[in-house]
Enzyme design. Sequence first.
Site, PDB file in Angstrom:
ATOM      1  CG  PHE A 156      -2.365   0.209   0.867  1.00 43.23           C
ATOM      2  CD1 PHE A 156      -2.944   1.459   0.968  1.00 43.23           C
ATOM      3  CD2 PHE A 156      -3.133  -0.848   0.416  1.00 43.23           C
ATOM      4  CE1 PHE A 156      -4.272   1.657   0.631  1.00 43.23           C
ATOM      5  CE2 PHE A 156      -4.460  -0.666   0.071  1.00 43.23           C
ATOM      6  CZ  PHE A 156      -5.037   0.596   0.190  1.00 43.23           C
ATOM      7  CD  GLN A 202      -5.624  11.253   2.437  1.00 44.99           C
ATOM      8  OE1 GLN A 202      -6.384  10.335   2.664  1.00 44.99           O
ATOM      9  NE2 GLN A 202      -4.320  11.189   2.685  1.00 44.99           N
ATOM     10  CG  HIS A 243      -8.788   9.543  -4.335  1.00 43.63           C
ATOM     11  ND1 HIS A 243      -9.016   9.390  -5.685  1.00 43.63           N
ATOM     12  CD2 HIS A 243      -8.149   8.412  -3.942  1.00 43.63           C
ATOM     13  CE1 HIS A 243      -8.546   8.223  -6.080  1.00 43.63           C
ATOM     14  NE2 HIS A 243      -8.026   7.612  -5.044  1.00 43.63           N
ATOM     15  CG  LEU A 250     -12.178   6.652  -4.663  1.00 43.32           C
ATOM     16  CD1 LEU A 250     -11.906   8.121  -4.439  1.00 43.32           C
ATOM     17  CD2 LEU A 250     -11.843   5.871  -3.404  1.00 43.32           C
ATOM     18  CD  GLU A 281      -3.311   6.344  -7.325  1.00 47.01           C
ATOM     19  OE1 GLU A 281      -3.977   6.884  -6.432  1.00 47.01           O
ATOM     20  OE2 GLU A 281      -2.125   5.997  -7.216  1.00 47.01           O
ATOM     21  NE  ARG A 307      -4.345   8.011  -3.649  1.00 44.42           N
ATOM     22  CZ  ARG A 307      -5.058   7.311  -2.797  1.00 44.42           C
ATOM     23  NH1 ARG A 307      -5.511   7.883  -1.701  1.00 44.42           N
ATOM     24  NH2 ARG A 307      -5.317   6.043  -3.032  1.00 44.42           N
ATOM     25  CG  HIS A 364     -10.500   9.622   0.333  1.00 46.85           C
ATOM     26  ND1 HIS A 364     -11.541   8.807  -0.043  1.00 46.85           N
ATOM     27  CD2 HIS A 364      -9.499   8.791   0.686  1.00 46.85           C
ATOM     28  CE1 HIS A 364     -11.172   7.545   0.066  1.00 46.85           C
ATOM     29  NE2 HIS A 364      -9.941   7.501   0.502  1.00 46.85           N
ATOM     30  NE  ARG A 391      -7.117   8.057   6.035  1.00 50.38           N
ATOM     31  CZ  ARG A 391      -7.275   7.049   5.186  1.00 50.38           C
ATOM     32  NH1 ARG A 391      -6.578   5.950   5.346  1.00 50.38           N
ATOM     33  NH2 ARG A 391      -8.111   7.151   4.176  1.00 50.38           N
TER      34      ARG A 391
END
Lengths: 659, 163
Positions: A168, A289, A291, A301, A304, A335, A402, A446
């Site tokens: 991740f 945050q 996205h 969403l 990606e 991002r 997000h 985050r």
Amino acid sequence: MASVSRVLTKRILLTKAFPAATRCSSRNIHFSIYGKKDNAKVSDDISTQYPVVDHEFDAVVVGAGGAGLRAAFGLSEAGFNTACVTKLFPTRSHTVAAQGGINAALGNMEGDDWRWHFYDTVKGSDWLGDQDAIHYMTEQAPAAVVELENFGMPFSRTEDGKIYQRAFGGQSLNFGKGGQAHRCCCVADRTGHSLLHTLYGRSLRYDTSYFVEYFALDLLMEDGECRGVIALCMEDGSIHRFRANNTVIATGGYGRTYFSCTSAHTSTGDGNAMVTRAGLPCQDLEFVQFHPTGIYGAGCLITEGCRGEGGILINSEGERFMERYAPNAKDLASRDVVSRSMTIEIREGRGCGPEKDHVYLQLHHLPPQQLATRLPGISETAMIFAGVDVTKEPIPVLPTVHYNMGGIPTNYKGQVITHPDGEDKVVPGLYACGEAACASVHGANRLGANSLLDLVVFGRACALTIADTCTPGEKLSPLKPSAGEESVANLDKIRFADGNTRTSEIRLNMQRTMQNHAAVFRTGDVLKEGCDKMDAIYQTMEDIKTFDRGVVWNTDLVESLELQNLMLNAVQTIHSAEARKETRGAHAREDYKERMDELDYARPLAGQERKPFQQHWRKHTMSTVDPKTGKVTLEYRPVIDTSLDQEECSAVPPAIRSY
Amino acid sequence: MLSVLVAKRLVSRVCQESLRPAVVELVTTRGYKGEAPDDSRGDLIEIPLPPWTEKDGETMDIKKRRLLFQSRKRGMLENCILLSLFAKQYLNTMSEHQLRQYDRLINEPSNDWDIYYWATEAQPVPDVYTGEIMDLLKEFTKNKDQEQRLDAPNLEYLDKGSQ
């Protein structure tokens, strides 16, 4: 009308425990609040009396998402008579949307160490995270995952039977020097749902009392201590006061302050607002945050993976603009770089659509077969929510809110704190965990898959701290008989509101203002203009117009109360952002492009003089609001730079953040 | 005390019976979410939740008001938008039988994503949920008129005073 009063009478006599044996007492107190009766549209039969039912518990948890359920389960297991008040059925909390996983340094895929996870998280937070809380979370992570497994969560397995872990973003080995780490444990693609299902199911075995579809209105505070919560039962409109020596807030984030967010319509910052109305501060709300690719308007969403498969972002001139901003990585740059590039294109007038306020994600140059097999979900989502056929037209997208890094400030034990006279001070009886809290483990930014971890570790921490400081069955602190009266008066006011501006109008104004002035791209004069606009919109709440005068399942009323909560979050967010004159993590200022720490970490430290607290920005924002005027007051609190045990885990001194 | 324990055991046994057939029918992977390994669904089998039951004594009017709230407030954005738009179109004209089907569909499944997969036909619908309402929802989801579904609708369409 007759059936309504029958239901009301039944409610007064019964408590709504499910399915536990009723251990709480109920006494009836009638608040007689008479609303406006001169409105010709309202029938005289509608009662404006609000019957109040009192409950007594050892602990009450507000919110039944991952964090709330973990706290409720932990408390019940420890023998505390626990109530969980939630506006949604537990498995329908927003945690269910989480499909990624939970980070933990189990070392199943390669050698791993929780101190590397600690380092990654501190760096990811851009040194705004409190290192004692981050130490606590990353050290507890492996034990937390094993514990969840023992509760019954069926984590995906490798062929050897160990828990499967995947890569991740932002996770590395050996303090960033050893390459990509594989730390994210998952339950196929329904980690969030499995977490909710497991915790809810287990907590029922310990007789946790669930009050489902009860909307929490306010905290019951007396002498600076939290004595419980007051809530509205949606099923019959009755008011319930939950008295407890311990209250845990786990109400989630507030994405809905923005026009475009990936959050469900339930993310309305109810807990943050309750704390604000109690006169307590919220922390770091300016850190939101984004996205890069959420569907324009809808906000759903778009993974990606689309760009990974060859999808490209284009502007109104049909240009693949990422080539200019990131010549090498192009559409696959990090991002925040992509989000900022998209926003600059829109600001410079090359946005798409009638209002030129978004860009396009183009997929129709890809072979239809590839779209159908590799990205089938995208085609469905684009058709359903944007009316777009991806084989023929591009999808309108926008950087989308997000996650909220900020929230209710707590220490690493989950206790809510204030910061009077330069010292952290605990608010007795009040705890917070999950996205609603700010421990702060995420700081200014985050990392993916750290959020589910945050929920379980700090949900458990709240339960442990309460178990350490209290015993089940303790005598309750006294509470004034009229406690909660203002909340009910506010409820009544909103229920009969007959101004000129509809709830939906005010909400849209707020969302558009936040989207235009406090989004990815922030600059002084735009933020200042936004602050003035938000202050004006806050005042329009006095002129709000609702239309549903009923008392049972009044969605209009609940959405208007949620709007009040969103407003408090929005004004704090934008004022905090305007005041913070630096770029750090998710808060990117075009007029102050660098981080402003106490020392310049880009140059050798020897010989540098430390800037005083007032002159640098490596500090937490603590914001409060006067609910009557909407005036925001900002104060600051230092970041905790020491870990819990310097020998076990040395703190990471600030450095320049580059990947 | 004893009767509560006995009742709980009975309930969990009943749950396990009713859950197993449904679990076997459902497909367990969704191609586009990467290489996520198979799901053993152990938690759903070993930890049964109390079964969903219909609410008694609710008038149709109250039922519609409740289902409106429950359509608008879901676990993830996709369902919030889809179900609130669906409710705007169909809720007020549903018959009692249809209301009960809809109630079951949106309140019984534990995983909100499942409702989305059934509506988008990404996964087959379990027998207990097939019927008029599921068909209506699937048709509605296809968005044949290609309308822009930017957000959940405002509630004002319910305001009789403004019409």
